[in-house]
Write a protein that holds these residues in place. Structure first.
Motif, short mmCIF file in Angstrom:
data_model
loop_
_atom_site.label_atom_id
_atom_site.label_comp_id
_atom_site.label_asym_id
_atom_site.label_seq_id
_atom_site.Cartn_x
_atom_site.Cartn_y
_atom_site.Cartn_z
N ARG A 11 -3.21 0.91 -0.21
CA ARG A 11 -2.07 0.36 -0.94
C ARG A 11 -1.02 -0.15 0.02
NH1 ARG A 11 0.37 3.88 -5.80
NH2 ARG A 11 -1.00 3.19 -7.43
N GLU A 14 -2.11 -3.33 1.60
CA GLU A 14 -2.02 -4.46 0.67
C GLU A 14 -0.59 -4.97 0.58
OE1 GLU A 14 -3.44 -4.25 -3.42
OE2 GLU A 14 -5.34 -3.61 -2.57
N LYS A 15 0.32 -4.02 0.52
CA LYS A 15 1.72 -4.40 0.41
C LYS A 15 2.15 -5.17 1.65
CE LYS A 15 6.20 -2.54 -0.53
NZ LYS A 15 7.10 -1.54 -0.02
N ILE A 17 0.33 -6.95 3.63
CA ILE A 17 -0.27 -8.28 3.62
C ILE A 17 0.47 -9.18 2.65
CG2 ILE A 17 -2.31 -9.56 2.94
CD1 ILE A 17 -3.93 -7.10 3.94
N ARG A 18 0.79 -8.62 1.52
CA ARG A 18 1.47 -9.44 0.52
C ARG A 18 2.82 -9.91 1.05
NH1 ARG A 18 1.32 -6.34 -4.85
NH2 ARG A 18 -0.86 -6.09 -4.45
N GLU A 19 3.52 -9.00 1.69
CA GLU A 19 4.84 -9.37 2.20
C GLU A 19 4.71 -10.42 3.30
OE1 GLU A 19 6.76 -5.78 3.23
OE2 GLU A 19 7.19 -5.31 1.15
N LYS A 20 3.69 -10.28 4.09
CA LYS A 20 3.50 -11.25 5.17
C LYS A 20 3.25 -12.62 4.56
CE LYS A 20 1.92 -9.04 9.32
NZ LYS A 20 0.73 -8.48 9.98
N ARG A 21 2.38 -12.65 3.59
CA ARG A 21 2.08 -13.92 2.95
C ARG A 21 3.34 -14.54 2.38
NH1 ARG A 21 -3.06 -12.79 -0.61
NH2 ARG A 21 -4.58 -12.57 1.01
N HIS A 22 4.12 -13.71 1.75
CA HIS A 22 5.36 -14.19 1.14
C HIS A 22 6.24 -14.83 2.19
CE1 HIS A 22 8.21 -14.30 -2.12
NE2 HIS A 22 9.15 -13.86 -1.32
#
Ligand SMILES: [Zn+2]
Length: 70
Positions: A11, A14-15, A17-22
């Motif tokens: 988890r 995932e978080k 990675i998501r923040e990086k993408r953002h």
């Protein structure tokens, strides 16, 4: 002894990675993106032939700038 479930770690990853993408999508800001400028009327390049001419003559487009064969 601390038991850590794998799902916990995943988890977290995932978080991250998501923040990086953002961040990649909107560098240097976490503001919401501005909405696109609103076009009151969507003309697809050409005005309609029966619409008033965009040149402001007050004539219909087809009788003014949209005249064919002129
Ligand atoms: Zn015109």
């Amino acid at each position: 002894m601390t038991k850590r479930s794998d799902s916990d770690t995943e988890r977290f990853r995932e978080k991250e990675i998501r923040e990086k993408r953002h961040q990649e999508q909107m560098p240097g800001t976490d503001e919401e993106p501005l909405p696109p400028p609103a076009d009151p009327i969507r003309t697809e390049g050409k005005p309609k032939r029966n619409d008033p001419c965009p040149c402001g003559s007050g004539k219909k487009y087809k009788q003014c700038c949209g005249k064919q064969g002129a």
